[in-house]
Design an enzyme around this catalytic site. Sequence first.
Site, PDB file in Angstrom:
ATOM      1  N   HIS A 434       0.835  -1.198   0.000  1.00 50.30           N
ATOM      2  CA  HIS A 434       0.000   0.000   0.000  1.00 50.30           C
ATOM      3  C   HIS A 434       0.867   1.245   0.000  1.00 50.30           C
ATOM      4  O   HIS A 434       1.734   1.400   0.863  1.00 50.30           O
ATOM      5  CB  HIS A 434      -0.921   0.016   1.234  1.00 50.30           C
ATOM      6  CG  HIS A 434      -1.866   1.172   1.227  1.00 50.30           C
ATOM      7  ND1 HIS A 434      -2.047   2.005   2.305  1.00 50.30           N
ATOM      8  CD2 HIS A 434      -2.676   1.651   0.248  1.00 50.30           C
ATOM      9  CE1 HIS A 434      -2.933   2.937   1.998  1.00 50.30           C
ATOM     10  NE2 HIS A 434      -3.331   2.747   0.758  1.00 50.30           N
ATOM     11  N   HIS A 435       0.642   2.115  -0.989  1.00 50.01           N
ATOM     12  CA  HIS A 435       1.328   3.404  -1.071  1.00 50.01           C
ATOM     13  C   HIS A 435       0.298   4.521  -1.078  1.00 50.01           C
ATOM     14  O   HIS A 435      -0.214   4.889  -2.144  1.00 50.01           O
ATOM     15  CB  HIS A 435       2.154   3.510  -2.359  1.00 50.01           C
ATOM     16  CG  HIS A 435       3.351   2.611  -2.399  1.00 50.01           C
ATOM     17  ND1 HIS A 435       4.008   2.302  -3.564  1.00 50.01           N
ATOM     18  CD2 HIS A 435       4.017   1.957  -1.413  1.00 50.01           C
ATOM     19  CE1 HIS A 435       5.031   1.497  -3.295  1.00 50.01           C
ATOM     20  NE2 HIS A 435       5.051   1.264  -1.994  1.00 50.01           N
ATOM     21  N   HIS A 504      -6.334   4.296  -6.127  1.00 49.95           N
ATOM     22  CA  HIS A 504      -7.523   4.925  -5.533  1.00 49.95           C
ATOM     23  C   HIS A 504      -7.415   6.443  -5.639  1.00 49.95           C
ATOM     24  O   HIS A 504      -6.312   6.996  -5.553  1.00 49.95           O
ATOM     25  CB  HIS A 504      -7.663   4.513  -4.066  1.00 49.95           C
ATOM     26  CG  HIS A 504      -8.342   3.187  -3.914  1.00 49.95           C
ATOM     27  ND1 HIS A 504      -9.347   2.959  -2.998  1.00 49.95           N
ATOM     28  CD2 HIS A 504      -8.177   2.016  -4.579  1.00 49.95           C
ATOM     29  CE1 HIS A 504      -9.750   1.710  -3.097  1.00 49.95           C
ATOM     30  NE2 HIS A 504      -9.066   1.112  -4.038  1.00 49.95           N
ATOM     31  N   GLU A 529     -16.326   1.907   0.867  1.00 46.87           N
ATOM     32  CA  GLU A 529     -15.877   2.661   2.047  1.00 46.87           C
ATOM     33  C   GLU A 529     -16.899   3.722   2.476  1.00 46.87           C
ATOM     34  O   GLU A 529     -17.040   4.012   3.659  1.00 46.87           O
ATOM     35  CB  GLU A 529     -14.514   3.301   1.797  1.00 46.87           C
ATOM     36  CG  GLU A 529     -14.506   4.332   0.684  1.00 46.87           C
ATOM     37  CD  GLU A 529     -13.113   4.922   0.422  1.00 46.87           C
ATOM     38  OE1 GLU A 529     -12.129   4.381   0.920  1.00 46.87           O
ATOM     39  OE2 GLU A 529     -13.036   5.927  -0.310  1.00 46.87           O
TER      40      GLU A 529
END
Length: 720
Positions: A434-435, A504, A529
């Site tokens: 994850h970045h 995203h 979300e």
Amino acid sequence: MKKINFLFFVFLACLGFQVNAQQLRSPNGNFIMDFALTPNGEPSYELRYKGKSVINPSRLGLALKSDMNTTTTFNGPDSAAKKKQYESLFSGFEIAGTERTTFDETWQPVWGETKFVRNHYNELEITLIQKATDRNMKIRFRLFDDGLGFRYEFPQQKNLIYFTIQEEYSQFAMTGDHTAFWIPGDYDTQEYNYTTSKLSEIKGLMKSAYEEGNVSQTLFSPTGVQTSLMLKSKEGLYINLHEAACMDYPTMHLNFDGKNFTFQSWLTPDVHGDKGRLQAPCTSPWRTIIVSDDARDILASKMTYNLNEPNRIENTSWIKPTKYVGVWWEMITGKNTWSYTNDFPSVQLGKTDFTKSKPNGTHGATTSNVKKYIDFAAKHGFDGVLVEGWNIGWEDWFGHGKDYVFDFVTPYPDFNLKNLNEYAHSKGVKLIMHHETSGSVRNYERHIDTAFKLMKQYGYNAVKTGYVGQILPLGEHHYSQSTNNHYQFVIEKAARYQIMVNAHEAVRPTGIARTWPNMIGNESARGTEYQAFGGNALNHVTILPFTRLIGGPMDYTPGIFEMNLPNGAHLNSTLANQLALYVTMYSPLQMAADFPENYDRFPDAFQFIKDVGIDWDDSKYLEAEPGQYITVARKEKNTDKWFLGSVNGNDSRTSKIKFDFLDAGRTYLATIYADAPDANFKTKPQAYTVKKIKVTHKDNLAQFCAAAGGYAISIIPIEK
Ligand code: NOJ
Ligand code: CA
């Protein structure tokens, strides 16, 4: 009418008139596109489908900024007039030449809804010359059996070298007050619920459509909307407006002119308000109009991919459709945190010492918690485990225009990078990196090679990126040309490292995954979300495939079984609807987003998530109406298994389908996961039934669907 037009052209041509009008037909003849120049030399086009007008005469062209031109100087008494002439790439044209071609190929996507894609169109290339400025521009039209694409092309020439766009004038004149499924035009987010209204109501509804709460929002017009825009006419024509292959160019929005039911392109500006800096030779993205009298055809259309270039990645063996779980929903729902400590009012990487800080006790990405997810993934056959909040910096991660938030390589003291990767690999599972960039694209580009090298060192093959907050450098937007170029830079850089990307908050896709199939996911819309942040509309998932998914798959993160969330929010959907999403929201990347313990409570329903395919040989859209329902059956790649999903909107209904897509002469075991008769998204979302029946291609099904409900079916051949 068709005949009269044609005879008229022949008549003009015979008289030796300059043929200022050109006509193009789709391969099956259902579409006719007419191009013409007005007496002022303004390009215009119109489009008909099965004899009915879809796009009334609409202008084409661009306005340039004369003062930004580096090669032309404007002196002398007529300099003002010359400047004006230079600014126009929308009038004063003559046709210098036309060329027609037909193209028909079948290509094989690396992953997709079907094994093969046919790319069949008739093309018309029009070369326009503007004598007053001695410049030329081409407009290329491609007419498919599912719609029209056109783009501007700027050949190399001495009077058009470097240029700056003031605005693009591509119009889409509608033929009436259609129903639109729209979200507010915004330079920085797409995370909105859709509003369904008449075109004439857009202006009045803009305020209520604009939901505050996102950390980066930039509305630009009370009548601005985003693409992909879905429309339906009173006569039952379905029309979709979007773009394809948006590369090195700002993203297009649409602004509605209430008087003539006309949309006009509205590009995303840069920090100076300019709308694209180009250097010839170059082209604009394609502007797309997909049309049918059957809504299912809009969902099945591959036109957006077809208008993109073929795959540029030679060896694609490392690109793998992926089903994953993750340390994620616990942070989204407030059960845990991305951050490790509460000790610091702010963080400065390099100065803040995390090893001396006190853990806050709510950090999600701990070695032991991640192991729990790895065990769960291995037990149930998932490919990957996403872990967010593993790297330092989350104590202070957005909202201050801060450039250096993350270094993408330093884990928190309680996350054992080496050990966890080894543990995952020993169980046949991969961690997903994850970045989060916090919108600081410059900082990400600074660190990207080191970050990707770290991934390769530990055996990660996929990264989820994120762009929460304002884009840095400040003043740029999420969808301006330079930020779009950043997303593309990341995709191409990742391809070199054989890394798959799931971005995203990045720009909405425009079919680029055909060219760069390592882009296996994108959010770029309001995902699951938001069920924890204020809720998604009941019919949201019956609209997304008609809008956001036209350009490519979405990482919607379905599979929530417990609707009462730790933060007190309630997720508006039935459990059966959550299962159906694995089929209706096509994506080669699918998450089972809920907590392992919630899956353990409903093992029979969880079975569907474990079984469902993620890559397909074929897809059959059985029922579709935007805002109301979508039912699709898909055949899993290289197997004889089918999976079917049906999602329902605001009102309960009975879905009626035929199994005639199955092979004749075979019997299948269908396991139907459906809303129970008393299912209710609010009060009884977990009321579902699981029923097994035998089916053949001659069978039908009438299946009850609750509001925000639906059903899913796995269909497995019974071998004799
Ligand atoms: C927003 C993304 O959509 C979400 O998936 C992610 O967890 C957070 N940003 C943090 O990066
Ligand atoms: Ca998001």
